[in-house]
Every structure is written in structure tokens, then in C-alpha cells.
Scaffold this motif. Structure first.
Motif, PDB file in Angstrom:
ATOM      1  N   PHE A 102      29.460 -22.662  34.472  1.00 40.59           N
ATOM      2  CA  PHE A 102      29.225 -22.639  36.110  1.00 40.59           C
ATOM      3  C   PHE A 102      29.614 -21.610  36.651  1.00 40.59           C
ATOM      4  CE2 PHE A 102      29.361 -27.326  35.176  1.00 40.59           C
ATOM      5  CZ  PHE A 102      27.976 -27.724  35.760  1.00 40.59           C
ATOM      6  N   SER A 103      28.685 -20.817  37.336  1.00 43.24           N
ATOM      7  CA  SER A 103      29.039 -19.461  37.807  1.00 43.24           C
ATOM      8  C   SER A 103      28.376 -19.547  39.206  1.00 43.24           C
ATOM      9  CB  SER A 103      28.616 -18.296  37.108  1.00 43.24           C
ATOM     10  OG  SER A 103      26.953 -18.388  37.084  1.00 43.24           O
ATOM     11  N   THR A 104      28.624 -20.541  40.234  1.00 41.62           N
ATOM     12  CA  THR A 104      28.062 -20.782  41.410  1.00 41.62           C
ATOM     13  C   THR A 104      28.634 -19.795  42.548  1.00 41.62           C
ATOM     14  OG1 THR A 104      29.492 -22.836  41.652  1.00 41.62           O
ATOM     15  CG2 THR A 104      27.235 -23.230  40.604  1.00 41.62           C
ATOM     16  N   GLY A 105      29.767 -19.251  42.200  1.00 40.03           N
ATOM     17  CA  GLY A 105      30.057 -18.340  43.324  1.00 40.03           C
ATOM     18  C   GLY A 105      30.754 -19.064  44.569  1.00 40.03           C
ATOM     19  N   ALA A 106      30.579 -18.232  45.721  1.00 45.09           N
ATOM     20  CA  ALA A 106      31.114 -18.924  46.930  1.00 45.09           C
ATOM     21  C   ALA A 106      30.288 -18.094  48.125  1.00 45.09           C
ATOM     22  CB  ALA A 106      32.648 -18.234  47.149  1.00 45.09           C
ATOM     23  N   GLU A 107      29.827 -19.257  49.052  1.00 43.76           N
ATOM     24  CA  GLU A 107      28.933 -18.855  50.136  1.00 43.76           C
ATOM     25  C   GLU A 107      29.383 -19.207  51.577  1.00 43.76           C
ATOM     26  OE1 GLU A 107      24.958 -20.064  49.422  1.00 43.76           O
ATOM     27  OE2 GLU A 107      24.362 -18.582  48.020  1.00 43.76           O
ATOM     28  N   ALA A 108      30.258 -20.207  51.405  1.00 45.42           N
ATOM     29  CA  ALA A 108      30.781 -20.876  52.825  1.00 45.42           C
ATOM     30  C   ALA A 108      31.932 -20.063  53.414  1.00 45.42           C
ATOM     31  CB  ALA A 108      31.165 -22.224  52.503  1.00 45.42           C
ATOM     32  N   ASP A 109      32.251 -20.111  54.665  1.00 48.79           N
ATOM     33  CA  ASP A 109      33.484 -19.630  55.365  1.00 48.79           C
ATOM     34  C   ASP A 109      34.730 -20.303  55.126  1.00 48.79           C
ATOM     35  OD1 ASP A 109      32.483 -17.249  56.878  1.00 48.79           O
ATOM     36  OD2 ASP A 109      30.864 -18.594  57.525  1.00 48.79           O
ATOM     37  N   ARG A 110      35.728 -19.579  54.812  1.00 55.48           N
ATOM     38  CA  ARG A 110      37.012 -20.169  54.684  1.00 55.48           C
ATOM     39  C   ARG A 110      37.468 -20.460  56.190  1.00 55.48           C
ATOM     40  NH1 ARG A 110      40.803 -21.259  51.106  1.00 55.48           N
ATOM     41  NH2 ARG A 110      39.643 -19.737  49.537  1.00 55.48           N
ATOM     42  N   ALA A 111      38.427 -21.828  56.399  1.00 53.64           N
ATOM     43  CA  ALA A 111      38.597 -22.074  57.674  1.00 53.64           C
ATOM     44  C   ALA A 111      39.694 -21.201  58.252  1.00 53.64           C
ATOM     45  CB  ALA A 111      38.744 -23.680  57.564  1.00 53.64           C
ATOM     46  N   LEU A 112      39.659 -21.078  59.433  1.00 52.00           N
ATOM     47  CA  LEU A 112      40.837 -20.434  60.183  1.00 52.00           C
ATOM     48  C   LEU A 112      41.435 -21.508  61.024  1.00 52.00           C
ATOM     49  CD1 LEU A 112      42.483 -17.907  60.671  1.00 52.00           C
ATOM     50  CD2 LEU A 112      40.618 -17.157  62.101  1.00 52.00           C
ATOM     51  N   TYR A 123      31.883 -17.771  65.201  1.00 45.29           N
ATOM     52  CA  TYR A 123      30.982 -17.824  63.841  1.00 45.29           C
ATOM     53  C   TYR A 123      31.717 -17.444  62.651  1.00 45.29           C
ATOM     54  CZ  TYR A 123      27.817 -17.339  67.715  1.00 45.29           C
ATOM     55  OH  TYR A 123      27.037 -17.347  68.883  1.00 45.29           O
ATOM     56  N   GLY A 124      31.314 -17.971  61.618  1.00 45.22           N
ATOM     57  CA  GLY A 124      31.677 -17.399  60.343  1.00 45.22           C
ATOM     58  C   GLY A 124      31.054 -16.439  59.858  1.00 45.22           C
ATOM     59  N   ALA A 125      31.841 -15.453  59.106  1.00 45.41           N
ATOM     60  CA  ALA A 125      31.027 -14.098  58.927  1.00 45.41           C
ATOM     61  C   ALA A 125      30.300 -14.509  57.732  1.00 45.41           C
ATOM     62  CB  ALA A 125      32.157 -13.163  58.115  1.00 45.41           C
ATOM     63  N   ALA A 126      30.405 -15.415  56.864  1.00 47.49           N
ATOM     64  CA  ALA A 126      29.145 -15.588  55.720  1.00 47.49           C
ATOM     65  C   ALA A 126      27.954 -16.256  56.268  1.00 47.49           C
ATOM     66  CB  ALA A 126      29.976 -16.815  54.775  1.00 47.49           C
ATOM     67  N   SER A 127      28.068 -17.007  57.349  1.00 44.57           N
ATOM     68  CA  SER A 127      26.776 -17.472  58.027  1.00 44.57           C
ATOM     69  C   SER A 127      25.967 -16.385  58.486  1.00 44.57           C
ATOM     70  CB  SER A 127      27.122 -18.648  59.068  1.00 44.57           C
ATOM     71  OG  SER A 127      27.947 -19.803  58.479  1.00 44.57           O
ATOM     72  N   PHE A 128      26.749 -15.607  59.197  1.00 40.89           N
ATOM     73  CA  PHE A 128      26.012 -14.163  59.627  1.00 40.89           C
ATOM     74  C   PHE A 128      25.196 -13.399  58.627  1.00 40.89           C
ATOM     75  CE2 PHE A 128      26.492  -9.900  61.572  1.00 40.89           C
ATOM     76  CZ  PHE A 128      25.365  -9.813  62.534  1.00 40.89           C
ATOM     77  N   VAL A 129      26.187 -13.222  57.630  1.00 40.58           N
ATOM     78  CA  VAL A 129      25.754 -12.381  56.547  1.00 40.58           C
ATOM     79  C   VAL A 129      24.309 -13.168  55.740  1.00 40.58           C
ATOM     80  CG1 VAL A 129      26.099 -11.770  53.983  1.00 40.58           C
ATOM     81  CG2 VAL A 129      27.835 -11.174  55.885  1.00 40.58           C
ATOM     82  N   SER A 130      24.436 -14.391  55.806  1.00 43.87           N
ATOM     83  CA  SER A 130      23.180 -15.086  55.173  1.00 43.87           C
ATOM     84  C   SER A 130      22.101 -14.676  56.065  1.00 43.87           C
ATOM     85  CB  SER A 130      23.495 -16.357  54.952  1.00 43.87           C
ATOM     86  OG  SER A 130      24.386 -16.753  54.072  1.00 43.87           O
ATOM     87  N   PHE A 272      48.184  -5.105  63.321  1.00 46.34           N
ATOM     88  CA  PHE A 272      49.232  -5.869  64.138  1.00 46.34           C
ATOM     89  C   PHE A 272      48.810  -6.645  65.208  1.00 46.34           C
ATOM     90  CE2 PHE A 272      50.879  -1.395  62.436  1.00 46.34           C
ATOM     91  CZ  PHE A 272      51.486  -2.164  61.241  1.00 46.34           C
ATOM     92  N   GLU A 273      47.713  -7.345  65.066  1.00 46.18           N
ATOM     93  CA  GLU A 273      47.367  -8.306  66.059  1.00 46.18           C
ATOM     94  C   GLU A 273      46.980  -9.528  65.393  1.00 46.18           C
ATOM     95  OE1 GLU A 273      47.566  -7.754  69.273  1.00 46.18           O
ATOM     96  OE2 GLU A 273      47.946  -5.781  69.480  1.00 46.18           O
ATOM     97  N   SER A 274      47.678 -10.498  65.403  1.00 51.46           N
ATOM     98  CA  SER A 274      47.615 -11.799  64.802  1.00 51.46           C
ATOM     99  C   SER A 274      46.596 -12.831  65.724  1.00 51.46           C
ATOM    100  CB  SER A 274      48.776 -12.219  64.402  1.00 51.46           C
ATOM    101  OG  SER A 274      48.632 -13.668  63.535  1.00 51.46           O
ATOM    102  N   PRO A 275      45.523 -13.027  65.255  1.00 45.50           N
ATOM    103  CA  PRO A 275      44.757 -13.956  66.320  1.00 45.50           C
ATOM    104  C   PRO A 275      45.486 -15.527  66.447  1.00 45.50           C
ATOM    105  CG  PRO A 275      43.421 -13.194  64.463  1.00 45.50           C
ATOM    106  CD  PRO A 275      44.502 -12.654  64.034  1.00 45.50           C
ATOM    107  N   ARG A 318      34.745 -14.811  62.274  1.00 49.87           N
ATOM    108  CA  ARG A 318      36.024 -14.955  61.462  1.00 49.87           C
ATOM    109  C   ARG A 318      35.422 -14.710  59.913  1.00 49.87           C
ATOM    110  NH1 ARG A 318      34.226 -20.233  61.543  1.00 49.87           N
ATOM    111  NH2 ARG A 318      34.398 -21.235  59.528  1.00 49.87           N
ATOM    112  N   ALA A 319      36.115 -13.474  59.325  1.00 48.15           N
ATOM    113  CA  ALA A 319      35.884 -12.846  58.190  1.00 48.15           C
ATOM    114  C   ALA A 319      37.084 -12.955  57.303  1.00 48.15           C
ATOM    115  CB  ALA A 319      35.348 -11.591  58.128  1.00 48.15           C
ATOM    116  N   VAL A 320      37.758 -14.204  57.418  1.00 49.16           N
ATOM    117  CA  VAL A 320      39.153 -14.240  56.390  1.00 49.16           C
ATOM    118  C   VAL A 320      38.736 -14.676  55.073  1.00 49.16           C
ATOM    119  CG1 VAL A 320      40.054 -14.886  58.711  1.00 49.16           C
ATOM    120  CG2 VAL A 320      38.952 -16.635  57.448  1.00 49.16           C
ATOM    121  N   GLY A 321      37.649 -14.868  54.527  1.00 52.20           N
ATOM    122  CA  GLY A 321      37.457 -15.065  53.000  1.00 52.20           C
ATOM    123  C   GLY A 321      36.180 -16.192  53.072  1.00 52.20           C
TER     124      GLY A 321
END
Length: 475
Positions: A102-112, A123-130, A272-275, A318-321
């Protein structure tokens, strides 16, 4: 008479193709040989390269040339538009193959987990990229109403998202973006893009080349606050030990000390700015972002200062993974978003799941560059071949190469093939040629399948029919 080792690979992105390549380069590829079938839920191969890399990165997309050479090998077959487990279950795969990777990768956005993450305009960055990569299973439009936009994260995906938001649509027109994406970006109102990282320049995960590319656009003014250039002992040690970290820090330093120019779109890189919170109005729409100022603690990590700033922001990405999707019938680690394994052998209840393996992001998580998946593939394939030599693989009920074809056809699966990719590729190039472009990506799944099954001329008519139908539905 001995038969070839039959291996199924689920996922035809770089990880899956590298695994196929490793199998073909192994001793097992000699008499009686290896026979490999790749199954891909998209009608086209290449996974992340086609649907996860920004369209203005032709250098990275050049990796397709190397992957293409692997898929051209006669020992490999591609079955596109086949979904696991809807079209083909794990038990069915075991009926046809000695082993499954199995090499199905990762397409969803990690939660923040911060307040306001659910607001309209978050928005999640992955959704925008898609969306901008023309993924067939996402909406064809994207809301681009905000004049000031925030991107959370300091990795290459964050840079891609920020750059696409800051560029003009016409800058991207020479790329392979489909008409609906160009049309959407032409309406983009963003004039300011703010990228936020909770740590400092030495902890940013940008690659040096990706970072420098931000400054290549004649329409993007990259701005770094000199107060954000700070290093502690841990940061200095990391910078001395890693050339890429040093190059990133050096680039950011140079930008911090230069005068701000007059390019129309401003792209701010904040450190140095944490959301802390996404701020919404009474209608549930994003109107701001609240961050806490951080400071280095000596080790390269940071701690909060208790000083908060509210930024005037109309949309947040959010582009946190990335996060992989759980695979039915396989064990799952929800925390890491991976399948539990030992060196690629899937592990369930402390035991190896016979003849079942993983590679790529579903194995180690969505970290590292595309080339890093080669090491994953080599490790996994080495374990598979060891199990083969030691007689630990199960015996499939129907190992003949035509058995899977009969199965899919009996189920009515409209699968695409490697020859079909050549037809789809020709159709996309034919669409781009009148406009002086290398290709225009076909977006609709139905049109992709049709292009894969028919001649390029018929595929172009199919695309035109889909576009006409979409136009008729617009108000």
C-alpha cells in the motif's frame, strides 16, 4: 513451471512507482521474474506530482520523466480509476497476488486545534492545492474574496499556497492549470498574504530554492520584519550543522534588511507568531487572526510571551501537514496517521500481517521530499523479498495475469491503463497547443476516463461537452 512473483501496489504515485522500480531491480526480477500491477483511484498516475505540486513548479514535475520510464517497463501494468476498497478489497487482492504493497500517500489536511478553525473562510491547504491542481473529486470553484489572507505554517506547502494566492492569474496561465482555475484566480482579491510561523528562521522547513522562488514574481513583494531575525544557541548549532538551514536563514536575513519595493502584491513572512484563535464575526465569517508572540528558549524551541496581536485577515489557510486516510482492513495509528509496521511489514496485534506491506507517507507520515520515498521503497521491498525467499508469503488462488482483468470487467469497473495515460497525455497536450502551452489539464473524471479510452480527438470533444454543460449550469 515456475511463475513470476505477483505483486500488487495500491497507489501509483512516486512511492508506489519507486517500489515497483525496486522490485524490478532486485534479484527476483530474473527468472522466473516479477509481475507488478499498480492500482490507482485516479484515472491518471503520478499521484502527488500531478495533484499535489504547484503548477508553476515544472522542475519538480520533471520527476514524472523518471517515473514514466519505470511505468514503461513491460513487467508493470497500470489499472487506473480503481478504488480500494470499493472496487477491489484486501481479500480480493490476496486472491490474485503473492503480496500487496500500500502506497496511498496523504491528501487530507491535518487538524489544527484552535478556536475558530471551523469558521467560514478557514480552509485546509490540501483542499486548496487539490482545487488549483485540478483534482477530479473536488469542487470546480474556490472563494477568493479576501483582500488579506493568512497562511499558517512554514513548510513548502505553505509557500506554494502563499505564492499561488499572491501571483496574478495571467502569471500562471502558461502552466497546465485548467480553465476553471484560471477563471477563479482571475477573480482573486488578495493583495496581502501573511505567512505565520510560531518559531524562528532557523526552524523554518522551507527548502532554499522554494523560498527564493517567492521573490521571482514581478508582482510579489516579499517582506520580512528585521525583528523576526533571531537565533539562540540551539538555532546557531542547527544552522552550522545544516547547509539548507543556513541558506534559508541567509535569504530571510537579506530580505529583512532591504528596502520595501513597490510590487503590487505584498507577501509577509512572520516568525515567532503562534496562531491562537481565528476571529469571526456575527455571521460566522473570518475577520481576523489572533497570534501570541513567542521567543526562543535556548534550545531552538519557543515559549509564549503572553503578548497577543490581532491581525486584520479575511481568510485563513492552515498548512500544518497532510494526513493519510485510514485504509479499511488494515491496522491504523490515528495519532500519526499511518499504518503500524516494522520496516514496511504491516503489524497487527504484534504480528506481521502476512504478505501485506506499506511504503511512502502511509508508512512514515507526510514528511520529507519526494525523493525520500526511494529509501522507504527499498526497505519495504527488501522485507517483501526476504519473506518470499523464506516462504512466508501466502499462495494466491488465481495468480494468472488475466484473472484480475476478468474480475474488474465482471464488476463493471471502467479502469484505465498505461496506454490510456498516453492517450490522456496526448489529449491534454492537444488542448494546450493552440494556446502555446505544453498542456491544459483535463479535470473531470468522466472526461479523463473517456480520453484514456478513446483517441485524442474524441477526448477533446468530450472535454468540450463537459465545459459546455458546466457553462449551461452557471447562472
Amino acid at each position: 513451471m515456475p511463475r513470476p512473483l505477483r505483486v500488487a501496489i495500491v497507489g501509483a504515485g512516486p512511492a508506489g512507482i519507486y517500489a515497483a522500480d525496486a522490485l524490478l531491480k532486485s534479484e527476483a526480477a530474473t527468472d522466473p521474474g516479477v509481475s507488478i500491477d499498480l492500482f490507482e483511484r485516479m484515472p491518471a498516475p503520478f499521484g502527488l506530482i500531478r495533484y499535489g505540486v504547484a503548477p508553476d513548479h515544472p522542475r519538480i514535475k520533471g520527476i514524472i520523466t523518471a517515473l514514466h520510464q519505470v511505468l514503461d517497463k513491460p513487467q508493470i501494468r497500470l489499472f487506473g480509476n480503481v478504488d480500494y476498497p470499493t472496487d477491489l478489497s484486501l481479500d480480493e487482492l490476496r486472491d490474485f497476488y503473492d503480496a500487496v504493497i500500500f502506497s496511498t500517500g496523504a491528501e487530507a489536511d491535518r487538524a489544527l486545534d484552535i478556536p475558530g478553525i471551523e469558521l467560514d473562510g478557514s480552509y485546509g491547504a490540501a483542499s486548496f492545492v487539490s482545487w488549483y491542481d485540478g483534482h477530479p473529486d473536488v469542487p470546480r470553484t474556490w472563494p477568493l474574496e479576501a483582500e488579506k489572507v493568512a497562511v499558517l505554517g512554514v513548510g513548502n506547502v505553505a509557500l506554494d499556497v502563499a505564492r499561488i494566492l499572491a501571483k496574478t492569474a495571467d502569471e500562471l496561465l502558461p502552466t497546465e492549470i485548467p480553465p476553471n482555475v484560471h477563471e477563479g484566480l482571475a477573480k482573486n482579491k488578495a493583495l496581502e498574504v501573511h505567512v505565520f510561523g510560531r518559531r524562528g528562521p532557523a526552524q523554518a522547513k522551507f527548502s532554499p530554492m522554494e523560498l527564493r522562488e517567492l521573490d521571482h514574481s514581478p508582482n510579489i513583494e516579499v517582506i520580512v520584519n528585521p525583528e523576526d531575525i533571531d537565533y539562540d544557541e540551539g538555532s546557531t548549532v542547527a544552522r552550522r550543522a545544516n547547509k539548507q538551514i543556513h541558506m534559508v536563514a541567509q535569504t530571510l536575513e537579506n530580505w529583512a534588511i532591504r528596502d520595501v519595493g513597490d510590487r503590487p502584491h505584498k507577501l509577509f513572512l512572520h516568525f515567532f507568531e503562534s496562531p491562537a484563535e481565528i476571529v469571526g464575526d456575527e455571521n460566522g465569517k473570518v475577520v481576523g487572526l489572533r497570534t501570541e508572540r513567542t521567543e526562543l528558549d535556548g534550545t531552538g524551541n519557543v515559549k509564549g510571551t503572553g503578548e497577543f496581536t490581532t491581525w486584520d485577515i479575511g481568510a485563513v489557510y492552515r498548512a500544518v501537514g497532510y494526513l493519510s486516510e485510514e485504509l479499511p482492513k488494515l491496522p491504523w495509528d490515528a495519532t500519526s496517521g499511518t499504518v503500524p509496521h516494522e520496516a514496511g511489514r504491516v503489524v497487527e496485534g504484534g504480528e506481521h500481517l502476512r504478505s501485506t506491506y506499506v511504503t511512502g507517507w502511509i508508512k512514515r507520515g507526510p514528511v520529507g521530499l519526494i525523493g525520500h520515498t526511494k529509501g522507504d521503497a527499498n526497505e519495504t521491498v527488501a522485507c517483501l523479498l526476504e519473506d518470499h525467499r523464506e516462504g512466508r508469503l501466502h499462495a494466491p488462488q488465481a495468480p494468472g495475469e488475466d484473472a484480475i482483468v476478468r474480475h474488474l470487467e465482471a464488476r463493471g469497473v471502467a479502469y484505465t491503463t498505461w496506454d490510456g495515460w498516453y492517450r490522456l497525455d496526448a489529449a491534454e497536450r492537444a488542448l494546450g497547443e493552440p494556446h502555446g502551452r505544453e498542456r491544459i489539464k483535463i479535470v473531470e473524471r468522466e472526461a479523463m476516463v473517456k480520453a484514456s479510452l478513446e483517441a485524442a480527438e474524441a477526448a477533446e470533444k468530450a472535454v468540450e461537452a463537459v465545459e459546455a454543460a458546466e457553462a449551461a449550469e452557471r447562472p
